[in-house]
Design a protein around this motif. Structure first.
Motif, short mmCIF file in Angstrom:
data_model
loop_
_atom_site.label_atom_id
_atom_site.label_comp_id
_atom_site.label_asym_id
_atom_site.label_seq_id
_atom_site.Cartn_x
_atom_site.Cartn_y
_atom_site.Cartn_z
N ASP A 75 1.28 -8.88 -4.16
CA ASP A 75 0.39 -9.71 -5.10
C ASP A 75 1.66 -10.21 -5.25
OD1 ASP A 75 2.39 -9.49 -7.52
OD2 ASP A 75 0.66 -8.00 -8.78
N GLN A 76 0.60 -11.83 -5.05
CA GLN A 76 2.27 -12.66 -5.32
C GLN A 76 2.16 -13.54 -6.57
OE1 GLN A 76 2.50 -13.89 -2.57
NE2 GLN A 76 1.25 -12.19 -1.70
N SER A 77 2.74 -13.13 -7.33
CA SER A 77 3.64 -12.95 -8.79
C SER A 77 4.79 -13.11 -8.41
CB SER A 77 3.23 -12.56 -10.10
OG SER A 77 3.34 -10.93 -9.26
N ALA A 78 5.56 -14.01 -9.89
CA ALA A 78 7.63 -13.39 -9.27
C ALA A 78 7.34 -12.44 -8.61
CB ALA A 78 7.73 -14.01 -10.32
N ASN A 79 7.12 -10.82 -8.88
CA ASN A 79 7.65 -10.00 -9.23
C ASN A 79 7.11 -9.19 -8.12
OD1 ASN A 79 5.06 -9.03 -9.66
ND2 ASN A 79 6.35 -7.68 -11.86
N MET A 80 6.43 -9.80 -7.28
CA MET A 80 5.60 -9.05 -6.22
C MET A 80 5.28 -7.73 -6.14
SD MET A 80 7.84 -11.18 -3.09
CE MET A 80 6.81 -10.41 -1.88
N ALA A 81 4.33 -7.55 -7.44
CA ALA A 81 4.32 -6.12 -7.55
C ALA A 81 3.30 -5.31 -6.59
CB ALA A 81 3.63 -5.70 -9.08
N LEU A 82 3.03 -4.49 -6.34
CA LEU A 82 2.32 -3.59 -5.61
C LEU A 82 0.41 -3.70 -5.67
CD1 LEU A 82 4.30 -0.70 -4.66
CD2 LEU A 82 3.53 -2.63 -2.72
N ARG A 83 -0.40 -3.59 -5.08
CA ARG A 83 -1.53 -3.77 -5.25
C ARG A 83 -2.85 -3.20 -4.03
NH1 ARG A 83 -4.58 -6.95 -2.02
NH2 ARG A 83 -4.17 -9.03 -0.89
N PRO A 84 -3.62 -2.17 -4.63
CA PRO A 84 -4.25 -1.70 -3.58
C PRO A 84 -4.93 -3.26 -2.38
CG PRO A 84 -5.68 -1.82 -5.69
CD PRO A 84 -4.38 -2.64 -5.83
N ALA A 85 -4.90 -2.20 -0.79
CA ALA A 85 -5.58 -2.75 -0.32
C ALA A 85 -6.30 -1.98 0.86
CB ALA A 85 -4.92 -3.08 1.09
N LEU A 86 -6.19 -1.48 2.37
CA LEU A 86 -6.92 -0.26 2.65
C LEU A 86 -7.03 1.34 1.56
CD1 LEU A 86 -6.89 -1.70 5.93
CD2 LEU A 86 -8.57 -1.80 4.89
N ALA A 87 -6.16 0.83 0.76
CA ALA A 87 -5.62 1.94 0.62
C ALA A 87 -6.20 1.64 -1.36
CB ALA A 87 -4.28 2.96 0.20
N GLU A 88 -7.18 2.56 -1.78
CA GLU A 88 -8.09 2.05 -2.82
C GLU A 88 -6.37 2.96 -3.98
OE1 GLU A 88 -12.33 2.09 -3.44
OE2 GLU A 88 -11.51 4.19 -3.57
N ARG A 89 -5.73 3.31 -3.64
CA ARG A 89 -4.57 4.20 -4.86
C ARG A 89 -4.17 5.20 -4.20
NH1 ARG A 89 -6.42 9.61 -6.84
NH2 ARG A 89 -8.84 9.67 -6.49
N TRP A 90 -2.34 5.68 -4.85
CA TRP A 90 -1.69 6.61 -4.18
C TRP A 90 -0.59 7.11 -5.08
CZ3 TRP A 90 -2.37 1.33 -4.30
CH2 TRP A 90 -0.85 0.57 -5.45
N GLU A 91 -0.22 8.15 -4.44
CA GLU A 91 0.65 9.16 -5.68
C GLU A 91 1.88 9.73 -4.70
OE1 GLU A 91 -2.13 11.64 -6.89
OE2 GLU A 91 -2.25 13.39 -5.56
N ARG A 92 2.48 9.64 -5.82
CA ARG A 92 3.94 10.54 -4.94
C ARG A 92 3.40 12.22 -4.56
NH1 ARG A 92 8.38 9.37 -1.89
NH2 ARG A 92 8.08 6.61 -2.19
N VAL A 93 3.85 12.53 -3.76
CA VAL A 93 3.81 14.53 -3.54
C VAL A 93 5.72 15.05 -3.34
CG1 VAL A 93 3.28 15.75 -1.81
CG2 VAL A 93 1.83 13.68 -2.03
N SER A 94 6.21 14.11 -3.05
CA SER A 94 7.42 13.95 -3.13
C SER A 94 8.43 12.67 -3.08
CB SER A 94 7.92 15.29 -2.06
OG SER A 94 7.53 15.59 -0.82
#
Length: 523
Positions: A75-94
């Motif tokens: 995103d374009q806020s000061a902290n440049m947080a991640l947001r969805p795009a072609l992936a709706e969601r994500w999770e760490r496997v390892s």
């Protein structure tokens, strides 16, 4: 895991609520009709390629941003947080695996569906290495940690890295991680045919391009993020700033790039025009050929830096609108930002002392200079020449026509450069310039084995606390122990535009004219 999902309906609503305006002045929600018209952009340079993995030059990024999407985005806020795009969601496997759940119903420009096969292809060597398979594409500077993409089903993938990688999410939101159509690539039959008209899922699709003249894009009406606000985007190549300005005033274009501060008063005199933009995730610097007998002396290199009054330089050239970083880093790096690292010093007396200790006797140092490839480049060089003269450094300008001339061996000079943080971390910034696969080591003009070694350790270190001493040491090497470049200041991108359409600039070199531009701007 946090919920990173967002529906298409919510995205469209967010875009409409943001007040995005079309060129006609109608609100974004009203732009979804036949009243849409083409946005006309006056741009300073022609993109060398339209494939997002092949290059990261400014002209390339300004166009491909509108043609392709990534799995994740900032995103374009000061902290440049991640947001969805072609992936709706994500999770760490390892530590070395990330599962991504892909958005369904997405269409490529040619009408074919987006699936996991396209992700696996886009992030594979078949695409990232380019036509010569030599690994020279700029994509490999940030995506080289990817080992493989495992397809779970048509809309689920796991991205595996070669070792633990705490930055893989950011890498997948960075430049070069855009997704292209596997089907269209194979159907093209050759790299030449593909590069003529690459196919993505972005808000606009290629219609035509004419070398050094223009690039024409048309709306991708089936865009997953909502109907694009313009019927198309026409990028006209107008190299001279005065000519771009004249075209804007004459209403031949709606938007122009690369405005220098001396033009701000002229723009503000026209009530229908306004200035947009500001600091971006980029540092301007002077690259040093350390193989030169004079420039090889650390004391001379440090003196070149200590002689510069950067605050005065930024005030004179940029009306104080640009920051001066404390070392080769940016504040947006978050936990990877060493906030207490000393500011870049202006110390003429220390500069003179180091010159004496280095045995410098007024030998000529060549400054290979382009004619305002960067805004205010020549004016800045002239100011710095005087600052260097003030401490006894003899720098002489040699005008060059292009970077090929500058980098022709032997270089034996300093020259202007800039480096963008492809994502907010030093491994996507200084490492791209100074790491073993960066510009300077590949040119053979700087090398530091300790820097290379601890940088490789940094790539494998996930814990933020464990990364910080490594980052501090890397800053010490590049600032004091063995500087390969002279940091000047943070970079800015300033534009002029008509007020009758809304647009939010990004802290990058990208020009996003899609419907999601404002959806996250205030989050």
């Amino acid at each position: 895991m946090p919920d990173f999902s967002m529906t298409r309906r919510n995205l469209i609503a967010a875009g409409a609520a943001s007040g995005f305006l079309a060129a006609s002045g109608a609100p974004f929600a009203m732009a979804q009709n036949a009243a849409r018209r083409t946005l006309r952009v006056g741009m300073s340079g022609f993109p060398a390629t339209l494939d997002p993995a092949m290059a990261n030059a400014t002209a390339v990024r300004r166009v491909v941003t509108n043609m392709f999407d990534k799995l994740l985005a900032f995103d374009q806020s000061a902290n440049m947080a991640l947001r969805p795009a072609l992936a709706e969601r994500w999770e760490r496997v390892s530590g070395s695996a990330l599962r991504l759940f892909l958005r369904k119903g997405v269409m490529f420009h040619d009408g074919s569906p987006f699936t996991a096969e396209d992700v696996a292809f886009s992030l594979s060597p078949d695409h990232l290495l380019g036509p010569d398979k030599a690994g020279k594409t700029t994509a490999m500077q940030t995506l080289d940690t990817i080992d493989r993409v495992e397809i779970i089903d048509s809309h689920t993938v796991i991205v595996h890295t070669k070792g633990d990688d705490g930055l893989i999410e950011k890498r997948l939101a960075s430049w070069h991680s855009e997704i292209v159509s596997k089907r269209a690539f194979l159907a093209a039959g050759s790299w030449d045919a593909w590069l003529a008209a690459p196919v993505g899922t972005g808000p606009y699709k290629i219609v035509s391009k004419t070398l050094d003249v223009d690039i024409v894009l048309a709306s991708h009406d089936a865009y997953w993020g909502g109907l694009p606000p313009f019927s198309g985007v026409h990028f006209r190549i107008i190299r001279e700033l005065a000519s771009r300005m004249n075209a804007l005033v004459a209403k031949e274009v709606d938007f122009i790039t690369d405005i220098s501060p001396d033009m701000f008063p002229e723009i503000e005199r026209h009530g229908e025009l306004e200035i947009a933009g500001g600091p971006v995730q980029n540092i301007r610097s002077l690259t040093i050929d350390t193989t030169d007998p004079v420039l090889g002396k650390v004391g001379v290199r440090r003196a070149l830096s200590l002689a510069l009054d950067r605050k005065a330089l930024v005030q004179a050239l940029w009306q104080g609108r640009l920051p001066v970083p404390n070392g080769y880093q940016l504040a947006t790096f978050g936990e990877a930002y060493i906030e207490d690292f000393p500011a870049l010093a202006h110390d003429p007396e220390l500069a003179r002392k180091l010159l004496r200790e280095a045995g410098y006797n007024g030998e000529k140092i060549t400054y290979k200079l382009l004619n305002n490839y960067y805004p205010n480049q020549v004016s800045g060089a002239q100011i710095m020449i005087e600052m260097w003269r003030g401490v006894g450094i003899n720098v002489e300008i040699q005008m060059m026509e292009n970077f090929a001339q500058i980098q022709k061996k032997p270089i034996h000079a300093i020259y202007d450069n800039s480096n963008t943080a492809i994502f907010p971390d030093p491994l996507a910034h200084a490492w791209r310039l100074l790491g073993p696969n960066g510009e300077m080591p590949k040119l053979g003009i700087w090398s530091n084995e300790e820097y290379f070694r601890i940088g490789e350790t940094l790539k494998k270190t996930i814990d933020p606390a464990a990364r910080r001493p490594i980052l501090r040491r890397m800053l010490e090497i590049t600032t004091n122990d063995d500087p390969g470049c002279i940091i000047l200041h943070g970079s800015g991108q300033f534009y002029a535009k008509r007020k009758d359409f809304g647009w939010t600039p990004e802290p990058s070199l990208d020009l996003d004219f899609g419907p999601l531009n404002l959806a996250y701007a205030k989050t």
